[in-house]
Design a protein around this motif. Structure first.
Motif: not given
Length: 249
Positions: A225-249
């Motif tokens: 019941y606790t949120e524990a955070k840490g690091s891992g490989p992660y991509p930087a945002a790039k303009e014009g590249v879609p994210n399937a979790c975000i609906k366009s329009g």
């Protein structure tokens, strides 16, 4: 975009049992009879929010990206009180691509982000928290999640269903959803069975059209019941590249 993660667990328990190979299903049972049925508009929205999760064992990957820390990045998911999980991550190119170098990878290359999460510790002092773990034993881990948007997410996501079966049992219910552009893998025992707990590794993956920009504090586990955070490989945002979790329009 609004999702209903609490509604997903009971609604998708039947589907989870099927995907993890529960032996109680009749072989000639009509597939439609095994689909979760929404009773309300809210439940229908919750079902629609769940992503189709693949099995890690079905993937055939190429070489891993070799970064400053080597082909894999190890670390911990922590709170101020201590380490709640080890995490070992890597990013791989498609099958047949070796070496895996984002600088020379052709346009359209899909990168697979893989995260192996060990609640508590994995008993290996050379990776993650190991023997240095100073949190309480993890009695229940309920989710692995991203804390930042999954830039370049293609919609392909999943986990190791064999590991979930071994850790949680035949009633394992692993539901993948999006929230604010990020991914959440919710892990429950469904209608019964064990919990995801101490030193039971689970492998999660997602695919992106973007390579990692480096390790970032973008991941977390909900444990005891606790949120524990840490690091891992992660991509930087790039303009014009879609994210399937975000609906366009």
């Amino acid at each position: 975009m609004t999702f209903y993660p609490n509604l997903l667990r009971p609604l998708l328990a039947t589907a989870a049992v099927i995907s993890l190979g529960a032996c109680s299903a009749e072989p000639d049972m009509d597939k439609a009879d095994m689909e979760p049925v929404a009773q309300t508009d809210g439940e229908a929205a919750a079902i629609a929010a769940a992503l189709d999760a693949g099995d890690f064992m079905d993937l055939t990957l190429g070489a891993k990206i070799v970064g400053p820390q080597g082909p894999e990045v190890t670390g911990t998911l922590d709170t101020a009180e201590g380490s709640f999980a080890d995490i070992r991550s890597y990013v791989a190119c498609p099958d047949g691509m070796d070496p895996c170098d984002p600088k020379t990878a052709p346009e359209g290359t899909i990168f697979t982000y893989v995260h192996v999460v060990y609640p508590g510790e994995d008993n290996d002092p050379d990776s993650g928290s190991g023997d240095g773990n100073d949190s309480s034993d993890i009695e229940r881990a309920s989710a692995f999640k991203m804390l930042r948007p999954a830039h370049g997410f293609t919609g392909v996501v999943g986990y190791s269903k064999g590991e979930a079966l071994a850790a949680v049992g035949a009633k394992a219910d692993v539901v993948v959803t999006c929230k604010d552009g990020a991914l959440i893998w919710s892990v429950e025992a469904g209608g019964g069975g064990d919990q995801w707990e101490q030193a039971e590794p689970l492998t999660f993956y997602w695919q992106s059209t973007l390579p990692p920009a480096g390790p970032a504090p973008a991941y977390a586990i909900d444990a005891n019941y606790t949120e524990a955070k840490g690091s891992g490989p992660y991509p930087a945002a790039k303009e014009g590249v879609p994210n399937a979790c975000i609906k366009s329009g």
